[in-house]
Design a protein around this motif. Sequence first.
Motif, PDB file in Angstrom:
ATOM      1  N   ARG A   1      48.470  95.616   8.480  1.00  0.00           N
ATOM      2  CA  ARG A   1      47.453  96.575   8.868  1.00  0.00           C
ATOM      3  C   ARG A   1      47.653  97.782   7.902  1.00  0.00           C
ATOM      4  NH1 ARG A   1      48.477  95.998  14.091  1.00  0.00           N
ATOM      5  NH2 ARG A   1      48.619  98.085  14.452  1.00  0.00           N
ATOM      6  N   VAL A   2      46.480  98.199   7.500  1.00  0.00           N
ATOM      7  CA  VAL A   2      46.496  99.542   6.549  1.00  0.00           C
ATOM      8  C   VAL A   2      45.395 100.460   7.174  1.00  0.00           C
ATOM      9  CG1 VAL A   2      46.321 100.650   4.213  1.00  0.00           C
ATOM     10  CG2 VAL A   2      47.410  98.218   4.472  1.00  0.00           C
ATOM     11  N   SER A   3      45.939 101.639   7.415  1.00  0.00           N
ATOM     12  CA  SER A   3      44.716 102.330   7.829  1.00  0.00           C
ATOM     13  C   SER A   3      44.802 103.723   6.963  1.00  0.00           C
ATOM     14  CB  SER A   3      44.943 102.992   9.249  1.00  0.00           C
ATOM     15  OG  SER A   3      45.208 101.794  10.328  1.00  0.00           O
ATOM     16  N   TYR A   4      43.502 104.187   6.777  1.00  0.00           N
ATOM     17  CA  TYR A   4      43.178 105.365   6.012  1.00  0.00           C
ATOM     18  C   TYR A   4      42.074 106.222   6.411  1.00  0.00           C
ATOM     19  CZ  TYR A   4      43.167 109.256   2.760  1.00  0.00           C
ATOM     20  OH  TYR A   4      42.900 110.687   1.963  1.00  0.00           O
ATOM     21  N   GLY A   5      41.886 107.397   6.396  1.00  0.00           N
ATOM     22  CA  GLY A   5      40.364 108.082   6.362  1.00  0.00           C
ATOM     23  C   GLY A   5      39.363 107.413   7.567  1.00  0.00           C
ATOM     24  N   GLY A   6      40.187 106.962   8.811  1.00  0.00           N
ATOM     25  CA  GLY A   6      39.322 106.433   9.908  1.00  0.00           C
ATOM     26  C   GLY A   6      38.917 104.976   9.550  1.00  0.00           C
TER      27      GLY A   6
END
Length: 307
Positions: free
Chosen positions: A262-267
């Motif tokens: 998983r990758v998360s950024y900026g909501g």
Amino acid sequence: MPEPPTLIRRGRLVRIGAAVAVLLALVAYVVVQYVFGGKAAPRCQVVSGNGDGASYEFGAEQAQNAATVAAVGTSRGMPERAITIALATALQESGLRNISHGDRDSLGLFQQRPTQGWGNEKQIMDPAYSAARFYAHLKDVPGYSRLPLTVAAQRVQRSGYPQAYAKHEPDAALLAAALTGRAPATLTCEGRTADEPGDPAKVRAALVRDFGRGVAPESARGSTLTVPVNATAGSAEGGTGQRGWELAHWAVAQAATLGIERVSYGGREWSATDSGQEWRKPGKSIEDEPRTGAGTGTGEVRIVVGQ
């Protein structure tokens, strides 16, 4: 009345051709089963951030190499135009594959030659090294960013077919916009990750290899790495939001090799276990928001490695 010899021969050729086709199909199937454990190779896609419907589909190996080429460029302060030139060159020279053969002693993504002073074989087969050498030569070309792409690439490569670079410019431009972070949430990959469990230490090492020590994750809790977003250490053309999307897209492009889940950024979040074909925003479809601009900047990119 017996058939003419010519018709008999034609019939035999048709049967032989059909048998060969079946054999080739069987060999291809066995190779896929052996190499990928019954799964087709994962695919990636980049789409235009301008809403014009343009897109480019490519393989996981190509995505990994493209992300490295872009990261090496931005870490050296090269503009997006330079990234586009480099990617178009690598698409033409090797199809963005790190190949160990070529014309005479040409090797790697850019088909650089040890005998022409590009480095030794081991160095040239390192995508980060070969990209850095390409940018070093490109930077010495006066006004390269204002030159036609074919001219700028040719000043570096000295190819026998300089016009061949032109056909790759549209795809390279799409890749560069995504991999520099200017077009957020435009790069996705299918959900197949590495067969072996991911290793956060390998992800950290790959980040440092491509971007430099300034992007080393500041913390790692179990399988989660937190990468601080520092605009001054990234692309010369964008702010913190663009830098964050650059790092996030890099992680997605590396997912199949490094076992990133998983990758998360900026909501928004990309998940390998959820088909991996879009960036999701809780409670809102990704299609509801434009992909122009650098997106919402935050202070960190979160990368979760599969266990």
